[in-house]
Design a protein around this motif. Sequence first.
Motif, PDB file in Angstrom:
ATOM      1  N   ASP A 241      16.833  -1.648  -2.939  1.00  0.00           N
ATOM      2  CA  ASP A 241      16.746  -1.398  -1.501  1.00  0.00           C
ATOM      3  C   ASP A 241      15.343  -1.672  -0.991  1.00  0.00           C
ATOM      4  O   ASP A 241      15.165  -2.056   0.164  1.00  0.00           O
ATOM      5  N   LEU A 242      14.353  -1.467  -1.856  1.00  0.00           N
ATOM      6  CA  LEU A 242      12.954  -1.617  -1.449  1.00  0.00           C
ATOM      7  C   LEU A 242      12.119  -1.991  -2.655  1.00  0.00           C
ATOM      8  O   LEU A 242      12.336  -1.477  -3.753  1.00  0.00           O
ATOM      9  N   VAL A 243      11.169  -2.894  -2.422  1.00  0.00           N
ATOM     10  CA  VAL A 243      10.170  -3.241  -3.426  1.00  0.00           C
ATOM     11  C   VAL A 243       8.825  -2.800  -2.855  1.00  0.00           C
ATOM     12  O   VAL A 243       8.498  -3.140  -1.713  1.00  0.00           O
ATOM     13  N   ILE A 244       8.070  -2.037  -3.618  1.00  0.00           N
ATOM     14  CA  ILE A 244       6.740  -1.589  -3.205  1.00  0.00           C
ATOM     15  C   ILE A 244       5.731  -2.312  -4.082  1.00  0.00           C
ATOM     16  O   ILE A 244       5.800  -2.226  -5.308  1.00  0.00           O
ATOM     17  N   LEU A 245       4.801  -3.017  -3.439  1.00  0.00           N
ATOM     18  CA  LEU A 245       3.814  -3.817  -4.162  1.00  0.00           C
ATOM     19  C   LEU A 245       2.412  -3.327  -3.841  1.00  0.00           C
ATOM     20  O   LEU A 245       2.075  -3.079  -2.681  1.00  0.00           O
ATOM     21  N   ASP A 246       1.575  -3.225  -4.857  1.00  0.00           N
ATOM     22  CA  ASP A 246       0.181  -2.820  -4.695  1.00  0.00           C
ATOM     23  C   ASP A 246      -0.641  -4.044  -4.311  1.00  0.00           C
ATOM     24  O   ASP A 246      -0.833  -4.950  -5.115  1.00  0.00           O
ATOM     25  N   GLY A 247      -1.092  -4.066  -3.085  1.00  0.00           N
ATOM     26  CA  GLY A 247      -1.897  -5.181  -2.594  1.00  0.00           C
ATOM     27  C   GLY A 247      -3.250  -5.280  -3.268  1.00  0.00           C
ATOM     28  O   GLY A 247      -3.916  -6.305  -3.189  1.00  0.00           O
ATOM     29  N   GLU A 248      -3.658  -4.229  -3.952  1.00  0.00           N
ATOM     30  CA  GLU A 248      -4.959  -4.202  -4.622  1.00  0.00           C
ATOM     31  C   GLU A 248      -4.841  -4.381  -6.131  1.00  0.00           C
ATOM     32  O   GLU A 248      -5.810  -4.163  -6.850  1.00  0.00           O
TER      33      GLU A 248
ATOM     34  N   PRO B 115      15.039  -8.107  -0.970  1.00  0.00           N
ATOM     35  CA  PRO B 115      15.011  -6.762  -0.376  1.00  0.00           C
ATOM     36  C   PRO B 115      13.783  -6.587   0.516  1.00  0.00           C
ATOM     37  O   PRO B 115      12.859  -7.403   0.516  1.00  0.00           O
ATOM     38  N   ARG B 116      13.778  -5.510   1.253  1.00  0.00           N
ATOM     39  CA  ARG B 116      12.620  -5.171   2.080  1.00  0.00           C
ATOM     40  C   ARG B 116      11.441  -4.910   1.155  1.00  0.00           C
ATOM     41  O   ARG B 116      11.615  -4.417   0.038  1.00  0.00           O
ATOM     42  N   VAL B 117      10.230  -5.262   1.629  1.00  0.00           N
ATOM     43  CA  VAL B 117       9.029  -5.118   0.815  1.00  0.00           C
ATOM     44  C   VAL B 117       7.981  -4.329   1.589  1.00  0.00           C
ATOM     45  O   VAL B 117       7.681  -4.631   2.750  1.00  0.00           O
ATOM     46  N   LEU B 118       7.433  -3.325   0.923  1.00  0.00           N
ATOM     47  CA  LEU B 118       6.333  -2.519   1.437  1.00  0.00           C
ATOM     48  C   LEU B 118       5.104  -2.859   0.608  1.00  0.00           C
ATOM     49  O   LEU B 118       5.164  -2.815  -0.624  1.00  0.00           O
ATOM     50  N   VAL B 119       4.001  -3.221   1.270  1.00  0.00           N
ATOM     51  CA  VAL B 119       2.761  -3.542   0.570  1.00  0.00           C
ATOM     52  C   VAL B 119       1.738  -2.441   0.832  1.00  0.00           C
ATOM     53  O   VAL B 119       1.502  -2.068   1.985  1.00  0.00           O
ATOM     54  N   LEU B 120       1.149  -1.939  -0.236  1.00  0.00           N
ATOM     55  CA  LEU B 120       0.069  -0.962  -0.138  1.00  0.00           C
ATOM     56  C   LEU B 120      -1.230  -1.737   0.002  1.00  0.00           C
ATOM     57  O   LEU B 120      -1.614  -2.468  -0.911  1.00  0.00           O
ATOM     58  N   VAL B 121      -1.880  -1.616   1.156  1.00  0.00           N
ATOM     59  CA  VAL B 121      -3.091  -2.390   1.426  1.00  0.00           C
ATOM     60  C   VAL B 121      -4.329  -1.522   1.261  1.00  0.00           C
ATOM     61  O   VAL B 121      -4.256  -0.298   1.331  1.00  0.00           O
ATOM     62  N   GLY B 122      -5.463  -2.185   1.063  1.00  0.00           N
ATOM     63  CA  GLY B 122      -6.716  -1.487   0.818  1.00  0.00           C
ATOM     64  C   GLY B 122      -7.283  -0.778   2.025  1.00  0.00           C
ATOM     65  O   GLY B 122      -7.972   0.224   1.897  1.00  0.00           O
ATOM     66  N   ARG B 123      -6.988  -1.295   3.214  1.00  0.00           N
ATOM     67  CA  ARG B 123      -7.513  -0.699   4.443  1.00  0.00           C
ATOM     68  C   ARG B 123      -6.628  -1.146   5.603  1.00  0.00           C
ATOM     69  O   ARG B 123      -5.940  -2.167   5.503  1.00  0.00           O
ATOM     70  N   PRO B 124      -6.628  -0.408   6.699  1.00  0.00           N
ATOM     71  CA  PRO B 124      -5.756  -0.755   7.827  1.00  0.00           C
ATOM     72  C   PRO B 124      -5.963  -2.182   8.348  1.00  0.00           C
ATOM     73  O   PRO B 124      -5.022  -2.838   8.786  1.00  0.00           O
ATOM     74  N   GLN B 125      -7.196  -2.686   8.259  1.00  0.00           N
ATOM     75  CA  GLN B 125      -7.493  -4.026   8.757  1.00  0.00           C
ATOM     76  C   GLN B 125      -6.799  -5.130   7.956  1.00  0.00           C
ATOM     77  O   GLN B 125      -6.759  -6.277   8.382  1.00  0.00           O
ATOM     78  N   ASP B 126      -6.270  -4.793   6.785  1.00  0.00           N
ATOM     79  CA  ASP B 126      -5.588  -5.787   5.955  1.00  0.00           C
ATOM     80  C   ASP B 126      -4.130  -5.991   6.344  1.00  0.00           C
ATOM     81  O   ASP B 126      -3.436  -6.822   5.763  1.00  0.00           O
ATOM     82  N   ALA B 127      -3.650  -5.251   7.333  1.00  0.00           N
ATOM     83  CA  ALA B 127      -2.246  -5.366   7.743  1.00  0.00           C
ATOM     84  C   ALA B 127      -1.930  -6.781   8.232  1.00  0.00           C
ATOM     85  O   ALA B 127      -0.822  -7.275   8.023  1.00  0.00           O
TER      86      ALA B 127
END
Length: 143
Positions: free
Chosen positions: A68-75, A96-108
């Motif tokens: 349902d979801l893939v979570i990826l560490d952007g760092e 599937p939908r992908v959520l990326v964990l980014v280092g800072r809000p500016q990386d969105a």
Amino acid sequence: MTMSTQPATSSTSTRAPRILLHSDDLTVRDQVRTAVGPRLRAGAPDIEWLEVATADALLDRKDIASFDLVILDGEADKVGGMGLCRQLKNEIYLCPRVLVLVGRPQDAWLASWSLADATVSRPLDPFEVQRTIAEQVGAAQAR
């Protein structure tokens, strides 16, 4: 003889969410799972987690489309989550939908290049992580 019908509750009609979590850092994986808890809301089925620590382990999965979801560490070291996200979105039919964990809000903005469906920035706020994951899983299960 009278027949009564009761509406199905969301907990009985909703299948267990499947989430694939990638990070080379065990503490990041623990933070995400701890923030979410065992289920997305009270009465919901337990989340089925699958964790991978390397890009190779992620890409070797033949069942990515079943999550349902893939979570990826952007760092993540070597192969970051943004590059992996773009690759998955371009190569997997019905990705599937992908959520990326980014280092800072500016990386969105960079995560938008990667075709991520959502981002959460560090430091990870447990409430934001839980809310975002619940929204993404809900959208995935609605399709």
